[in-house]
Design a protein around this motif. Structure first.
Motif, PDB file in Angstrom:
ATOM      1  N   CYS A  61      10.424  15.201   1.523  1.00  0.00           N
ATOM      2  CA  CYS A  61       9.793  14.172   0.675  1.00  0.00           C
ATOM      3  C   CYS A  61       8.727  14.776  -0.250  1.00  0.00           C
ATOM      4  N   HIS A  62       8.644  14.236  -1.437  1.00  0.00           N
ATOM      5  CA  HIS A  62       7.633  14.678  -2.403  1.00  0.00           C
ATOM      6  C   HIS A  62       7.084  13.463  -3.124  1.00  0.00           C
ATOM      7  N   ARG A  63       5.828  13.573  -3.596  1.00  0.00           N
ATOM      8  CA  ARG A  63       5.286  12.483  -4.415  1.00  0.00           C
ATOM      9  C   ARG A  63       5.769  12.655  -5.838  1.00  0.00           C
ATOM     10  N   ALA A  64       6.329  11.575  -6.387  1.00  0.00           N
ATOM     11  CA  ALA A  64       6.953  11.667  -7.710  1.00  0.00           C
ATOM     12  C   ALA A  64       5.947  12.112  -8.771  1.00  0.00           C
ATOM     13  N   ASP A  65       4.762  11.491  -8.773  1.00  0.00           N
ATOM     14  CA  ASP A  65       3.797  11.831  -9.829  1.00  0.00           C
ATOM     15  C   ASP A  65       3.298  13.278  -9.688  1.00  0.00           C
ATOM     16  N   HIS A  66       3.195  13.750  -8.446  1.00  0.00           N
ATOM     17  CA  HIS A  66       2.733  15.138  -8.256  1.00  0.00           C
ATOM     18  C   HIS A  66       3.727  16.137  -8.839  1.00  0.00           C
ATOM     19  N   LEU A  67       5.021  15.858  -8.637  1.00  0.00           N
ATOM     20  CA  LEU A  67       6.022  16.801  -9.158  1.00  0.00           C
ATOM     21  C   LEU A  67       5.931  16.875 -10.683  1.00  0.00           C
ATOM     22  N   PHE A  98       0.855  -1.186   0.000  1.00  0.00           N
ATOM     23  CA  PHE A  98       0.000   0.000   0.000  1.00  0.00           C
ATOM     24  C   PHE A  98       0.895   1.240   0.000  1.00  0.00           C
ATOM     25  N   THR A  99       1.410   1.541  -1.168  1.00  0.00           N
ATOM     26  CA  THR A  99       2.473   2.542  -1.245  1.00  0.00           C
ATOM     27  C   THR A  99       2.204   3.606  -2.311  1.00  0.00           C
ATOM     28  N   ASP A 100       2.847   4.737  -2.118  1.00  0.00           N
ATOM     29  CA  ASP A 100       2.947   5.745  -3.172  1.00  0.00           C
ATOM     30  C   ASP A 100       4.434   5.899  -3.489  1.00  0.00           C
ATOM     31  N   LEU A 101       4.724   6.387  -4.672  1.00  0.00           N
ATOM     32  CA  LEU A 101       6.137   6.549  -5.031  1.00  0.00           C
ATOM     33  C   LEU A 101       6.626   7.932  -4.588  1.00  0.00           C
ATOM     34  N   MET A 102       7.738   7.898  -3.847  1.00  0.00           N
ATOM     35  CA  MET A 102       8.233   9.125  -3.228  1.00  0.00           C
ATOM     36  C   MET A 102       9.629   9.442  -3.775  1.00  0.00           C
ATOM     37  N   VAL A 103       9.933  10.730  -3.849  1.00  0.00           N
ATOM     38  CA  VAL A 103      11.316  11.127  -4.132  1.00  0.00           C
ATOM     39  C   VAL A 103      11.761  12.052  -3.005  1.00  0.00           C
ATOM     40  N   LYS A 104      13.067  12.043  -2.739  1.00  0.00           N
ATOM     41  CA  LYS A 104      13.574  12.905  -1.665  1.00  0.00           C
ATOM     42  C   LYS A 104      14.495  13.960  -2.242  1.00  0.00           C
ATOM     43  N   ASP A 105      14.435  15.139  -1.660  1.00  0.00           N
ATOM     44  CA  ASP A 105      15.402  16.187  -1.949  1.00  0.00           C
ATOM     45  C   ASP A 105      16.743  15.641  -1.457  1.00  0.00           C
ATOM     46  N   GLU A 106      17.703  15.511  -2.358  1.00  0.00           N
ATOM     47  CA  GLU A 106      18.942  14.813  -1.989  1.00  0.00           C
ATOM     48  C   GLU A 106      19.739  15.546  -0.923  1.00  0.00           C
ATOM     49  N   LYS A 107      19.498  16.841  -0.754  1.00  0.00           N
ATOM     50  CA  LYS A 107      20.279  17.566   0.262  1.00  0.00           C
ATOM     51  C   LYS A 107      19.507  17.735   1.568  1.00  0.00           C
ATOM     52  N   THR A 108      18.209  18.094   1.481  1.00  0.00           N
ATOM     53  CA  THR A 108      17.472  18.379   2.733  1.00  0.00           C
ATOM     54  C   THR A 108      16.678  17.179   3.224  1.00  0.00           C
ATOM     55  N   ILE A 162      13.416  17.960 -13.616  1.00  0.00           N
ATOM     56  CA  ILE A 162      12.630  18.420 -12.458  1.00  0.00           C
ATOM     57  C   ILE A 162      13.488  18.331 -11.196  1.00  0.00           C
ATOM     58  N   THR A 163      13.450  19.406 -10.404  1.00  0.00           N
ATOM     59  CA  THR A 163      14.219  19.443  -9.152  1.00  0.00           C
ATOM     60  C   THR A 163      13.254  19.676  -7.984  1.00  0.00           C
ATOM     61  N   ALA A 164      13.776  19.661  -6.745  1.00  0.00           N
ATOM     62  CA  ALA A 164      12.918  19.878  -5.573  1.00  0.00           C
ATOM     63  C   ALA A 164      12.290  21.267  -5.661  1.00  0.00           C
ATOM     64  N   PRO A 165      10.964  21.372  -5.397  1.00  0.00           N
ATOM     65  CA  PRO A 165      10.263  22.639  -5.648  1.00  0.00           C
ATOM     66  C   PRO A 165      10.839  23.839  -4.886  1.00  0.00           C
ATOM     67  N   ASP A 166      11.170  23.674  -3.602  1.00  0.00           N
ATOM     68  CA  ASP A 166      11.609  24.856  -2.851  1.00  0.00           C
ATOM     69  C   ASP A 166      13.089  25.151  -3.028  1.00  0.00           C
ATOM     70  N   THR A 167      13.906  24.080  -3.038  1.00  0.00           N
ATOM     71  CA  THR A 167      15.349  24.298  -2.984  1.00  0.00           C
ATOM     72  C   THR A 167      16.041  24.196  -4.340  1.00  0.00           C
ATOM     73  N   LYS A 168      15.337  23.591  -5.292  1.00  0.00           N
ATOM     74  CA  LYS A 168      15.909  23.310  -6.627  1.00  0.00           C
ATOM     75  C   LYS A 168      17.057  22.298  -6.546  1.00  0.00           C
ATOM     76  N   ASN A 169      17.140  21.569  -5.435  1.00  0.00           N
ATOM     77  CA  ASN A 169      18.163  20.519  -5.312  1.00  0.00           C
ATOM     78  C   ASN A 169      17.778  19.312  -6.162  1.00  0.00           C
ATOM     79  N   PRO A 170      18.770  18.457  -6.488  1.00  0.00           N
ATOM     80  CA  PRO A 170      18.440  17.240  -7.239  1.00  0.00           C
ATOM     81  C   PRO A 170      17.583  16.297  -6.393  1.00  0.00           C
TER      82      PRO A 170
END
Ligand code: AMP
Length: 754
Positions: free
Chosen positions: A232-238, A219-229, A285-293
């Motif tokens: 967490c973000h949902r991959a499909d939402h980004l 029962f999962t959603d696919l998540m991506v993480k800001d590599e520096k901070t 596409i990068t992290a919305p607030d920080t623009k990090n990978p």
């Protein structure tokens, strides 16, 4: 729908329709009151006239799409013309023989082209970013609705004084009243109409149940993480946000690129982790607030973990859906129903999902009310005796082939959709029809409601067919009800894990000879070997699938013993040849045993209510104050209160009459509010309109009073002793506003609204 199957198909919620997103203030034709409240034949005639002359919402959407495409093409051509003219100016300026007049003329032409380019860009911006009627943008419209909802305590962020927690909301008095009304209509429309068996099971659920159902693993959603901070973000939402922003803000997009981005949004639910990861890389596409990978997408389980009891040894979860409570009770419910199929069980209750990044207000929350139906049916007969009652309905459907081909949803007659196989079977079709009726009777605009079929990857491998009722609001198309034919998956999974046979029987008129695998555990031998665990081993042996039983038989015959996993014991045991006999035998059967299929409509009540808020909201000018007044055009069925009672002016005698009318209304079961504040009558009407109260009784004499209808603002005059009965008939839907307009004299004094 629940989606937690192979790696490629996870549970994910969709908001697909950015491509045709179009909301905002309702068009003037849809400002009219619900049918029962039409003030007179004239209003109805006007409505028909305007409906005939105005394009439908679908036509408008199509026109907007066509306009967008042609504007993008014109803009690209104009850009090319600007570039060419710019080049010409540069060339003239660098040429020694060019006259000043020649250069000035070329510069003027360039300026004119730039002005034309700017005008086209503005038009395109208006088409992609507007609410559809050129008045408010989607965001402005939403903000006005949400401000009203929060100010009038429909809902507020929970724990606000401590800063709140994302994804948790409180319903205030108006929100609670509306939710109660929606749920009681749900009970009326489904539970009572179909004689469903309602249950109420705990939210805290032991791990074993959710292991069996597959939630613990998948029962999962696919998540991506800001590599520096580490945020967490949902991959499909980004990806969706990226595509939407490009479509709305990048006016240099070619038509092809715009089509590609729209296609990505449309098929987002169908993409695997790898495909989502690849799209993130491709679009940069990068992290919305920080623009990090960002990291590669990986699954995050959405269940809230807990432990049951003080030892901490019994692991549990807050249920992510109510359905499992019904499945585990199947045996008792089937027996209660006289061992007969089909039958349905229903449950209303809280569900909990630890959403990765909740947003969009009530649409994506971490605790919400679900209303679920599990309709159990013989897999060999999915006909429905009442299908003919919904077969003629015609509404927007969006079959998978049309989605993949990039087409839009189209109107289909339900009976035809079932007969031609677009919808898998009659029972599924019946529920689609009933859901359509439920939502539209609540007040959802049928032009902004569509039934979207799941795409191949989106649907669980065991499911026969799935359709989501999606409602369009300012956030796009939102899945509000999932309707799935889940075949026998859930009951089989619990049979396997619990060892309890969750099956049904069909008695034959005449016995039939069949070849059957007979599993006969020897209770004596198993008792000697496993003592207190004997019962669980017997149950596990009896619950084996045919293929497993044949495998065990072969092992016992060749080696004399075999290791056998007993899930309820959480370990394997050694089974020897004398403990069980497994044989294929010819038998006369008097009945057939089978695992029923389940058709599951699952309603997200908060989402439906939020969409209802948007579909019911409009503003109208106040002549006196030169401002816009907010109105919710709720039907009496939904309205948080059915009537407001107001003395016209502050006066003890009128106050007394108002209180007595309020008491009679309460006695008649009609919820009402009494407003005896000294504020002007216009302001008090505005206050009741803003929470969607359909009727107002104004006390301006001790013998007769006026009754005002919210949307037309027309008034009739009724005797004081009759008024409670008149309002009750209106509120209960036994009389329409047109009926009472015929019966009682109109009150024609200059409207206090003005
Ligand atoms: P699902 O089991 O994922 O199909 O969800 C069933 C219904 O619950 C959906 O159709 C939605 O209406 C609703 N729903 C799912 N997730 C959420 C959420 N996070 N917040 C509010 N409603 C939800």
């Amino acid at each position: 729908m629940r989606r937690f199957h192979g790696a490629s198909t996870i549970r994910r919620w969709r908001c697909v329709g950015a491509a045709v997103m179009r909301t905002g203030r309702r068009s003037s034709s849809s400002f009219l009151a619900p049918r029962g409240l039409q003030s007179s034949a004239a209003v109805a005639a006007k409505e028909r006239e305007s409906a005939a002359s105005l394009p439908s919402r679908r036509e408008k959407a199509w026109l907007a799409m066509a306009a967008e495409q042609s504007l993008r093409e014109s803009l690209a051509e104009k850009q090319a013309a600007v570039d060419r003219q710019g080049e010409a100016v540069r060339e003239l300026k660098s040429r020694s023989g060019a006259s000043t007049a020649e250069i000035e003329a070329a510069v003027e032409a360039l300026k004119a082209l730039k002005v034309e380019h700017g005008a086209l860009a503005k038009q395109l911006q208006a088409v992609v970013g507007s609410s559809g009627n050129g008045a408010l943008s989607k965001e402005e419209f939403r903000q006005t609705v949400v401000n009203t909802l929060e100010r009038r305590l429909f809902y507020t962020p929970s724990f606000k004084i401590y800063g709140g927690v994302a994804g948790l909301y409180d319903y205030g008095p108006n929100g609670c009243a509306i939710k109660t009304n929606v749920l009681s209509f749900w009970r009326q429309h489904f539970v009572l109409e179909e004689n469903m068996l309602e249950v109420d099971c705990p939210c805290v659920t032991p791990e074993i149940v959710l292991q069996a159902s597959g939630h613990v693993d998948k029962f999962t959603d696919l998540m991506v993480k800001d590599e520096k901070t580490g945020t967490c973000h949902r991959a499909d939402h980004l990806i969706k946000d990226f595509c939407k922003e490009k479509l709305e803000k990048d006016l240099t997009l070619t038509t092809e690129k715009a089509a590609e981005l729209k296609h990505v949004i449309a098929v987002l639910d169908d993409l695997s982790a790898e495909e989502l990861g690849a799209k993130i890389k491709e679009y940069g596409i990068t992290a919305p607030d920080t623009k990090n990978p960002l990291s590669d997408p990986y699954p995050f389980n959405l269940m809230f973990d807990t432990s049951i009891g003080p030892t901490g040894l019994l692991r549990g979860f807050m249920r992510p859906e109510t359905a499992q409570g019904i499945f585990v009770n199947f045996r008792d419910l089937y027996y209660y129903n006289g061992n007969k199929l089909p039958f349905a069980a229903a449950q209303i209750g809280q569900a909990f999902r630890n959403e990765i990044s909740p947003r969009q207000g009530l649409l994506r929350v971490r605790e919400f009310t679900l209303a679920e139906i599990e309709h159990f049916v013989d897999p060999e007969d999915k006909s429905h005796p009442k299908f003919s009652e919904v077969a003629e309905l015609e509404f927007l459907m969006f079959p998978k082939e049309d989605q993949l081909a990039g087409h839009s949803a189209k109107k289909m007659v339900l009976g035809k959709a079932v007969s031609q196989g677009t919808v898998n079977n009659e029972t599924l079709g019946y529920f689609i029809g009933r859901v359509f009726l439920f939502l539209t009777e609540l007040g959802i605009d049928k032009e902004r409601l569509r039934f979207r079929q799941h795409l191949p990857n989106e649907m669980a491998h065991y499911a026969a067919d799935c359709w989501d009722a999606e409602i369009e609001c300012s956030f796009g198309w939102i899945e509000c009800v999932g309707i799935a034919d889940r075949s026998a998956y859930d009951l089989r999974a619990h049979t396997e894990k619990s060892g309890i046979q969750l099956v049904a029987h069909e008695k034959f008129a005449e016995p039939r000879e069949v070849e059957k695998l007979v599993i006969a555990p020897s209770k004596k031998e198993l008792g000697l070997a496993f003592k207190g665990n004997q019962k669980m081993v017997v149950q596990a042996l009896e619950a084996m699938k045919e293929s497993e039983a044949l495998e065990l038989k072969a092992a016992l015959e060749s080696k004399g013993e075999a290791e056998f996993l007993v899930c309820t014991l959480g370990k394997s045991v050694t089974i020897t040849k004398n403990m069980v006999s497994i044989n294929v035998e010819k038998k006369k059967e008097h009945q057939r045993e089978f695992t029923p299929s389940v058709i599951e409509p699952s309603f997200g009540i908060g989402r439906i209510i939020y969409c209802l808020y948007e579909h019911s909201f409009y503003t109208r000018p106040s002549k006196a104050e030169n401002e816009q007044l907010n109105v919710f055009s709720f039907s009496p069925l939904v309205a948080p209160k059915k009537c407001t009672v107001l003395p016209l002016v502050k006066n003890e005698v009128f106050d007394g009459v108002a209180k007595s009318i309020s008491r009679s209304l309460t006695k008649a079961g009609i919820s009402n509010i009494i407003d005896i504040t000294g504020t002007s009558i216009g302001k008090r009407y505005a206050r009741t309109d803003e929470i969607g109260v359909p009727f107002a009784v104004t006390v301006d004499s001790t013998t007769s009073v006026t009754v005002r209808e919210r949307d037309s603002r027309h008034q009739i005059r009724v005797n004081v002793d009759e008024v409670a009965a008149v309002v009750k008939d209106l509120a209960d839907g036994l009389a329409t506003w047109a009926d009472v307009m015929w019966k009682y004299p109109a009150h024609t004094a200059t409207s206090a609204d003005d």
